[in-house]
Design a protein around this motif. Sequence first.
Motif, mmCIF file in Angstrom:
data_model
loop_
_atom_site.group_PDB
_atom_site.id
_atom_site.type_symbol
_atom_site.label_atom_id
_atom_site.label_comp_id
_atom_site.label_asym_id
_atom_site.label_seq_id
_atom_site.Cartn_x
_atom_site.Cartn_y
_atom_site.Cartn_z
ATOM 1 N N ARG A 160 0.835 -1.203 0.000
ATOM 2 C CA ARG A 160 0.000 0.000 0.000
ATOM 3 C C ARG A 160 0.871 1.256 0.000
ATOM 4 N NH1 ARG A 160 -4.361 2.134 4.597
ATOM 5 N NH2 ARG A 160 -5.510 3.559 3.193
ATOM 6 N N PHE A 161 0.511 2.195 -0.871
ATOM 7 C CA PHE A 161 1.141 3.511 -0.804
ATOM 8 C C PHE A 161 0.117 4.580 -1.146
ATOM 9 C CE2 PHE A 161 1.527 3.030 -5.380
ATOM 10 C CZ PHE A 161 1.579 4.328 -5.886
ATOM 11 N N GLN A 162 0.412 5.782 -0.708
ATOM 12 C CA GLN A 162 -0.471 6.923 -0.922
ATOM 13 C C GLN A 162 0.349 8.137 -1.357
ATOM 14 O OE1 GLN A 162 -1.690 7.105 3.158
ATOM 15 N NE2 GLN A 162 -3.596 5.992 2.822
ATOM 16 N N ILE A 163 -0.325 9.101 -1.933
ATOM 17 C CA ILE A 163 0.222 10.452 -2.058
ATOM 18 C C ILE A 163 -0.677 11.357 -1.238
ATOM 19 C CG2 ILE A 163 0.697 12.393 -3.587
ATOM 20 C CD1 ILE A 163 1.537 10.460 -5.724
ATOM 21 N N ILE A 164 -0.063 12.056 -0.293
ATOM 22 C CA ILE A 164 -0.800 12.920 0.619
ATOM 23 C C ILE A 164 -0.241 14.337 0.521
ATOM 24 C CG2 ILE A 164 -1.239 13.435 3.065
ATOM 25 C CD1 ILE A 164 -1.390 10.430 3.557
ATOM 26 N N ASN A 165 -1.130 15.282 0.470
ATOM 27 C CA ASN A 165 -0.799 16.702 0.478
ATOM 28 C C ASN A 165 -0.987 17.200 1.911
ATOM 29 O OD1 ASN A 165 -1.102 19.554 0.383
ATOM 30 N ND2 ASN A 165 -1.887 19.518 -1.704
ATOM 31 N N LEU A 166 0.084 17.731 2.499
ATOM 32 C CA LEU A 166 0.016 18.330 3.837
ATOM 33 C C LEU A 166 -0.074 19.836 3.646
ATOM 34 C CD1 LEU A 166 2.162 17.380 6.926
ATOM 35 C CD2 LEU A 166 1.573 19.740 6.433
ATOM 36 N N TRP A 167 -1.234 20.395 3.968
ATOM 37 C CA TRP A 167 -1.550 21.806 3.690
ATOM 38 C C TRP A 167 -1.637 22.575 4.988
ATOM 39 C CZ3 TRP A 167 -5.237 25.581 4.560
ATOM 40 C CH2 TRP A 167 -5.369 26.597 3.600
ATOM 41 N N ARG A 168 -1.011 23.763 5.008
ATOM 42 C CA ARG A 168 -1.000 24.569 6.229
ATOM 43 C C ARG A 168 -1.058 26.061 5.872
ATOM 44 N NH1 ARG A 168 1.326 23.863 11.293
ATOM 45 N NH2 ARG A 168 2.477 21.992 10.682
ATOM 46 N N PRO A 169 -1.891 26.856 6.553
ATOM 47 C CA PRO A 169 -1.781 28.313 6.423
ATOM 48 C C PRO A 169 -0.452 28.773 7.029
ATOM 49 C CG PRO A 169 -3.867 27.678 7.453
ATOM 50 C CD PRO A 169 -2.998 26.469 7.443
ATOM 51 N N ILE A 170 0.132 29.808 6.464
ATOM 52 C CA ILE A 170 1.341 30.390 7.041
ATOM 53 C C ILE A 170 1.100 31.883 7.273
ATOM 54 C CG2 ILE A 170 2.897 28.667 6.051
ATOM 55 C CD1 ILE A 170 3.644 30.667 3.877
ATOM 56 N N VAL A 171 1.848 32.429 8.207
ATOM 57 C CA VAL A 171 1.843 33.848 8.579
ATOM 58 C C VAL A 171 0.604 34.221 9.400
ATOM 59 C CG1 VAL A 171 2.076 36.251 7.799
ATOM 60 C CG2 VAL A 171 3.180 34.402 6.503
ATOM 61 N N HIS A 172 -0.608 33.850 8.918
ATOM 62 C CA HIS A 172 -1.845 34.207 9.605
ATOM 63 C C HIS A 172 -2.939 33.206 9.210
ATOM 64 C CE1 HIS A 172 -1.441 36.875 5.933
ATOM 65 N NE2 HIS A 172 -2.405 36.047 5.602
ATOM 66 N N PRO A 173 -4.054 33.175 9.925
ATOM 67 C CA PRO A 173 -5.134 32.244 9.575
ATOM 68 C C PRO A 173 -5.642 32.466 8.149
ATOM 69 C CG PRO A 173 -5.478 33.107 11.776
ATOM 70 C CD PRO A 173 -4.337 33.901 11.185
ATOM 71 N N ALA A 174 -6.144 31.379 7.551
ATOM 72 C CA ALA A 174 -6.597 31.413 6.148
ATOM 73 C C ALA A 174 -8.084 31.722 6.081
ATOM 74 C CB ALA A 174 -6.278 30.090 5.464
ATOM 75 N N LEU A 175 -8.442 32.981 6.367
ATOM 76 C CA LEU A 175 -9.828 33.416 6.190
ATOM 77 C C LEU A 175 -10.118 33.756 4.734
ATOM 78 C CD1 LEU A 175 -10.074 35.631 9.374
ATOM 79 C CD2 LEU A 175 -11.549 33.665 8.874
ATOM 80 N N ASP A 176 -9.109 34.258 4.042
ATOM 81 C CA ASP A 176 -9.227 34.614 2.627
ATOM 82 C C ASP A 176 -8.947 33.394 1.759
ATOM 83 O OD1 ASP A 176 -9.039 36.525 0.253
ATOM 84 O OD2 ASP A 176 -6.984 35.746 0.282
ATOM 85 N N PHE A 177 -9.778 33.168 0.759
ATOM 86 C CA PHE A 177 -9.595 32.070 -0.201
ATOM 87 C C PHE A 177 -9.293 30.735 0.490
ATOM 88 C CE2 PHE A 177 -9.226 34.312 -4.363
ATOM 89 C CZ PHE A 177 -9.843 33.337 -5.138
#
Length: 276
Positions: A160-177
């Motif tokens: 078994r293998f996967q491709i996973i995207n680890l997504w994180r806001p940087i600098v400040h919270p992601a209220l925009d887009f």
Amino acid sequence: MADTVQTTLKYFTPPPDGARPYQHIDADPTTGARARNYELRPYAVEIENLRGKEDAVALDTAGFQFFKAAARHTSFANDAEVENEYYPESAALLKRLTGASRVVLFDHTIRRNRPGEIDDGPQKRQPAAHVHVDQTRQSAVARVHRHLPLSDAPALLARRFQIINLWRPIVHPALDFPLALCDYRSVDAARDLVPTTLKYADHDGETYSVKHSPEHRWKYLRGMGTDEVLLIKCFDSIDDGSVAVHTPHTAFVDPTTPPDAPLRQSIELRALVFYD
């Protein structure tokens, strides 16, 4: 009562001549348009905010999962720093969260919402505002061959293998887009997903474009903070119906975003994730 927003998302419309769809990764530096042979059409959708209900989704059921996990590296000033400092802690985090035996990070993208600028290179990436899946089975297998030693690939592909995207806001919270994610349980792969060539300067990749379906159930986490991460399953080699295989996703305009909210900045790491 569910906390939801009404917005529009851009979905794939097939090429009128029946040709295989393609898109160039970089925008034209003059026009700002990406060359493609298909259209994107807006559809009205409802997106549920999972704030306070984060446990309602999981990587193997919905295809995505939210976690609290502050990063030690916080500057994200340049690629070298990200690769030397953020990659190791992120690989360790992915192992801990998934139980994987081996994690290979193969690239990253920092996205910044810059109205009026043209997204014509890796250092100018904007939020991706159309529904898509990052990998197909063919491109996922190709990633293993591309980023791992040839001698390792046969054994790794046998498990078994996967491709996973680890997504994180940087600098400040992601209220925009913010990022919207489509619950895998509402996706019919044969009906909704269309293999699409993604043309780079030096090679072709392959992603899935996504056709609209009224069955799609969309989720997001309003105001994701820099101490929160999102795991997005882009591919899973288990394809027997027992687990989520992939996750359509897109940036979107949230009508609840405060007018003075700072413009979105985020980083995504893409990882090959292997299991014994």
